[in-house]
Scaffold this active site. Structure first.
Site, PDB file in Angstrom:
ATOM      1  N   CYS A  49       0.832  -1.219   0.000  1.00  0.00           N
ATOM      2  CA  CYS A  49       0.000   0.000   0.000  1.00  0.00           C
ATOM      3  C   CYS A  49       0.862   1.264   0.000  1.00  0.00           C
ATOM      4  CB  CYS A  49      -0.923  -0.030   1.218  1.00  0.00           C
ATOM      5  SG  CYS A  49      -1.642   1.554   1.668  1.00  0.00           S
ATOM      6  N   CYS A  52       0.369   3.501   3.013  1.00  0.00           N
ATOM      7  CA  CYS A  52       1.007   2.899   4.189  1.00  0.00           C
ATOM      8  C   CYS A  52       2.504   3.202   4.195  1.00  0.00           C
ATOM      9  CB  CYS A  52       0.789   1.389   4.214  1.00  0.00           C
ATOM     10  SG  CYS A  52      -0.951   0.897   4.224  1.00  0.00           S
ATOM     11  N   CYS A 169       0.941  12.993  -1.045  1.00  0.00           N
ATOM     12  CA  CYS A 169       1.181  13.823  -2.236  1.00  0.00           C
ATOM     13  C   CYS A 169       2.618  14.354  -2.268  1.00  0.00           C
ATOM     14  CB  CYS A 169       0.174  14.980  -2.236  1.00  0.00           C
ATOM     15  SG  CYS A 169       0.603  16.365  -3.295  1.00  0.00           S
ATOM     16  N   CYS A 172       2.911  18.134  -2.225  1.00  0.00           N
ATOM     17  CA  CYS A 172       2.612  18.651  -0.887  1.00  0.00           C
ATOM     18  C   CYS A 172       3.836  18.540   0.016  1.00  0.00           C
ATOM     19  CB  CYS A 172       1.444  17.889  -0.263  1.00  0.00           C
ATOM     20  SG  CYS A 172      -0.092  17.975  -1.213  1.00  0.00           S
TER      21      CYS A 172
END
Length: 359
Positions: A49, A52, A169, A172
């Site tokens: 993931c 994760c 992101c 970000c």
């Protein structure tokens, strides 16, 4: 041989339990989480993931922050891809899922806050009263907003610049240090707020939807007194953000949090200084200042009055203030005041020089 095997097994279990983040498996889950009487924050994750993987370093830091209180709270994780029965048992449908267990029952509370270290630490502290430990960091000046606080933060007396972000992101993450620097640059501006919303957190998704956020980061400016936003579409450099805020809010900040050469000055009074004779200046400035609410209007009056008594006052006072600034050691608020007054004095000194040149 049996004894050695048991010893190895015990050592493995002890290692798992004493690690900063406890690895939970079906064999130890009940004892560590459900029956210990000790609360636990548990992450259900899958190795493949992406979200994760992004959370992993933050979660490890969280474990380290509360390792000193391992007798009071557990920070644990379950590989719910390998141990799917545990995930199903607690209704895990996606990754990562974080749940709070009180240590007494098998009915956990879903964690719906942000996935940053500050939000996770605050959640555990609120639940347990235990404070995190770790390398001392300067508290962030960025105001974290969520569904419960957003509407109260905009539309009031403050100008608010908000970044809607997501922890996974990449853009970000690149923005984060610039955003922190920007918040520090404006920390002395009481009516300018640099804020952030974790739009991926359960307690931020509704606000992101209401604001029409469809990509990250999305940056919006909310002028004081308005709940209607202005989209920020400029460059994402510290200088670009500062230029934008100075234009929108009337501030005069520079990179690093200082003030520019216009800070403190009042255009209408500067024009008056340039167009009024020395003999009439004090009276003219005093009259004009009575109609102004600006913080430094009365300082113009003071300087003009002093000049009417001593033609060298502005130059000498400017030299004194510049000496104090060069020496350093003043509080940030005092530095702002010294720079603002120096800028005003330069307006008067410039006029003095012109007058002397004419003579």
């Amino acid at each position: 041989m049996v004894r050695l095997s048991n010893l190895v097994s015990c050592l493995g279990l002890a290692s798992a339990v004493t690690a900063a983040v406890v690895d939970l498996v079906p064999k130890n889950f009940d004892d560590v989480v459900l029956k210990s009487g000790k609360p636990a924050l548990v992450e259900f994750f899958a190795p493949w993931c992406g979200h994760c993987k992004n959370l992993a370093p933050v979660y490890e830091e969280l474990g380290q922050a509360f390792a000193h209180a391992s007798d009071k709270v557990t920070v644990g994780k379950v590989d719910a891809d390998e141990h799917r029965d545990l995930g199903r048992k607690f209704g895990v449908q996606g990754f990562p899922t974080l749940k709070w267990f009180d240590g007494k029952s098998d009915e956990p509370e879903d964690y719906k806050g942000g996935r940053d270290l500050e939000s996770l630490s605050s959640f555990i502290s609120e639940k347990t009263g235990v404070k995190p430990r770790g390398p001392k960091k300067e508290p962030s000046k960025v105001e974290m907003l969520n569904d419960a606080t957003f509407k109260g933060a905009v539309g009031g007396d403050n100008d608010v610049l908000v970044a809607f972000t997501a922890p996974w992101c990449g853009h970000c993450k690149n923005l984060a240090p610039t955003w922190e620097a920007l918040a520090n640059d404006f920390v002395l501006e009481p009516n300018v707020v640099i804020a952030k919303v974790d739009a991926d957190a359960e307690n931020g998704k509704a606000t992101a939807r209401e604001q029409g956020v469809s990509g990250y980061p999305t940056i919006k400016f909310f002028p004081k007194g308005s709940t209607e936003s202005v989209p920020y579409e400029g460059a994402r450099s510290e200088q670009a953000f500062i230029d934008f805020l100075n234009e929108k809010t009337g501030t005069h900040r520079t990179v690093g949090g200082g003030l520019d050469t216009k800070a403190g000055t009042i255009a209408s009074l500067d024009e008056l200084i340039a167009s009024t004779s020395a003999a009439d200046l004090a009276a003219a400035v005093k009259k004009a200042a009575t109609e102004l609410k600006d913080k430094y209007a009365q300082y113009y009056v003071k300087v003009a009055d002093k000049l009417s008594q001593n033609a060298e006052y502005a130059a000498k006072e400017l030299a004194r203030l510049e000496k104090i600034l060069a020496k350093g050691g003043s509080a940030p608020e005092k530095v702002d005041d010294l720079i603002s007054r120096s800028n005003i004095l330069r307006k008067f000194v410039g006029e003095e020089k012109e007058a002397k040149d004419e003579l």
